[in-house]
Design a protein around this motif. Structure first.
Motif, mmCIF file in Angstrom:
data_model
loop_
_atom_site.group_PDB
_atom_site.id
_atom_site.type_symbol
_atom_site.label_atom_id
_atom_site.label_comp_id
_atom_site.label_asym_id
_atom_site.label_seq_id
_atom_site.Cartn_x
_atom_site.Cartn_y
_atom_site.Cartn_z
ATOM 1 N N ARG A 37 0.832 -1.203 0.000
ATOM 2 C CA ARG A 37 0.000 0.000 0.000
ATOM 3 C C ARG A 37 0.868 1.255 0.000
ATOM 4 N NH1 ARG A 37 -1.363 3.853 2.921
ATOM 5 N NH2 ARG A 37 -0.358 3.088 4.789
ATOM 6 N N ARG A 38 1.925 1.262 0.808
ATOM 7 C CA ARG A 38 2.834 2.422 0.857
ATOM 8 C C ARG A 38 3.505 2.645 -0.495
ATOM 9 N NH1 ARG A 38 5.731 0.654 6.215
ATOM 10 N NH2 ARG A 38 3.976 0.844 7.632
ATOM 11 N N ILE A 39 3.921 1.557 -1.123
ATOM 12 C CA ILE A 39 4.540 1.663 -2.454
ATOM 13 C C ILE A 39 3.532 2.254 -3.433
ATOM 14 C CG2 ILE A 39 5.440 0.355 -4.418
ATOM 15 C CD1 ILE A 39 6.531 -1.680 -2.305
ATOM 16 N N ASN A 40 2.304 1.759 -3.400
ATOM 17 C CA ASN A 40 1.260 2.215 -4.315
ATOM 18 C C ASN A 40 0.939 3.695 -4.090
ATOM 19 O OD1 ASN A 40 -0.332 1.273 -6.487
ATOM 20 N ND2 ASN A 40 -2.147 1.338 -5.201
ATOM 21 N N SER A 45 5.689 9.415 -7.904
ATOM 22 C CA SER A 45 7.085 9.815 -8.081
ATOM 23 C C SER A 45 7.962 8.568 -8.156
ATOM 24 C CB SER A 45 7.535 10.694 -6.903
ATOM 25 O OG SER A 45 7.642 9.910 -5.732
ATOM 26 N N SER A 46 9.234 8.800 -8.371
ATOM 27 C CA SER A 46 10.165 7.673 -8.431
ATOM 28 C C SER A 46 10.409 7.072 -7.046
ATOM 29 C CB SER A 46 11.486 8.116 -9.047
ATOM 30 O OG SER A 46 12.040 9.165 -8.279
ATOM 31 N N GLN A 111 -4.297 10.581 -6.877
ATOM 32 C CA GLN A 111 -4.759 11.157 -8.139
ATOM 33 C C GLN A 111 -3.568 11.546 -9.004
ATOM 34 O OE1 GLN A 111 -7.836 10.854 -8.512
ATOM 35 N NE2 GLN A 111 -8.316 12.005 -10.318
ATOM 36 N N GLY A 112 -3.628 11.197 -10.268
ATOM 37 C CA GLY A 112 -2.574 11.561 -11.208
ATOM 38 C C GLY A 112 -1.514 10.496 -11.404
ATOM 39 N N ALA A 113 -1.564 9.418 -10.617
ATOM 40 C CA ALA A 113 -0.543 8.382 -10.751
ATOM 41 C C ALA A 113 -0.801 7.528 -11.980
ATOM 42 C CB ALA A 113 -0.496 7.497 -9.511
ATOM 43 N N GLY A 114 -2.050 7.117 -12.185
ATOM 44 C CA GLY A 114 -2.393 6.293 -13.332
ATOM 45 C C GLY A 114 -1.550 5.043 -13.392
ATOM 46 N N GLU A 115 -1.249 4.590 -14.596
ATOM 47 C CA GLU A 115 -0.414 3.408 -14.779
ATOM 48 C C GLU A 115 0.876 3.780 -15.494
ATOM 49 O OE1 GLU A 115 -2.950 0.657 -16.786
ATOM 50 O OE2 GLU A 115 -3.944 0.065 -14.956
ATOM 51 N N ALA A 116 1.264 5.037 -15.381
ATOM 52 C CA ALA A 116 2.449 5.520 -16.084
ATOM 53 C C ALA A 116 3.740 4.966 -15.511
ATOM 54 C CB ALA A 116 2.486 7.046 -16.046
ATOM 55 N N ALA A 117 3.686 4.447 -14.300
ATOM 56 C CA ALA A 117 4.916 4.018 -13.632
ATOM 57 C C ALA A 117 5.646 2.926 -14.394
ATOM 58 C CB ALA A 117 4.586 3.530 -12.225
#
Length: 129
Positions: A37-40, A45-46, A111-117
């Motif tokens: 959960r913390r990672i998510n 950010s990186s 919000q804004g994280a999406g799946e871009a990681a």
């Protein structure tokens, strides 16, 4: 079995790979799920990469998630280099299923994280197409 960290309280309506991934992740101990959960939550950010690596060094469950993600990303990169778009798309579907399973288990990222990681950077092989 209700897990106190589970977002939503029960298995989401998902099928196939996503359901299997959710079941696998749900069997993790509570401490591992809290770290996940913390990672998510840090996925805007990186920092989430640093957390994943750090937690993976001491938590075998998160190490297995890291291994799965890295394996999928490397396979997707190789498929892109071989210009195998069909394979690349199938791998991308599995990566997205993993992210949805994680989100269903621990809650959505900010919000804004999406799946871009886990998106790959357009490399030379893509530019040549």
């Amino acid at each position: 079995m209700a897990n106190k960290f589970r977002y939503g309280g029960s298995q989401p309506e998902c099928f196939g790979v996503e359901a299997s991934l959710f079941s696998w992740l749900s069997a993790f101990p509570g401490a591992s799920i809290e770290k996940l959960r913390r990672i998510n939550q840090a996925s805007t950010s990186s920092r989430h990469i640093i957390l994943a690596i750090t937690y993976g060094l001491t938590d075998r469950h998160l190490a297995s998630v890291n291994k799965l993600i890295i394996g999928l990303m490397v396979a997707r990169h190789k498929a892109g280099r071989m210009h195998d778009q069909r394979l690349e798309e199938r791998i991308e579907v599995n990566l997205k299923a993993l992210h949805r399973a994680i989100n269903a288990l621990v809650g959505p990222p900010p919000q804004g994280a999406g799946e871009a990681a886990c998106r790959s950077v357009a490399g030379r092989s893509r530019l040549e197409r």
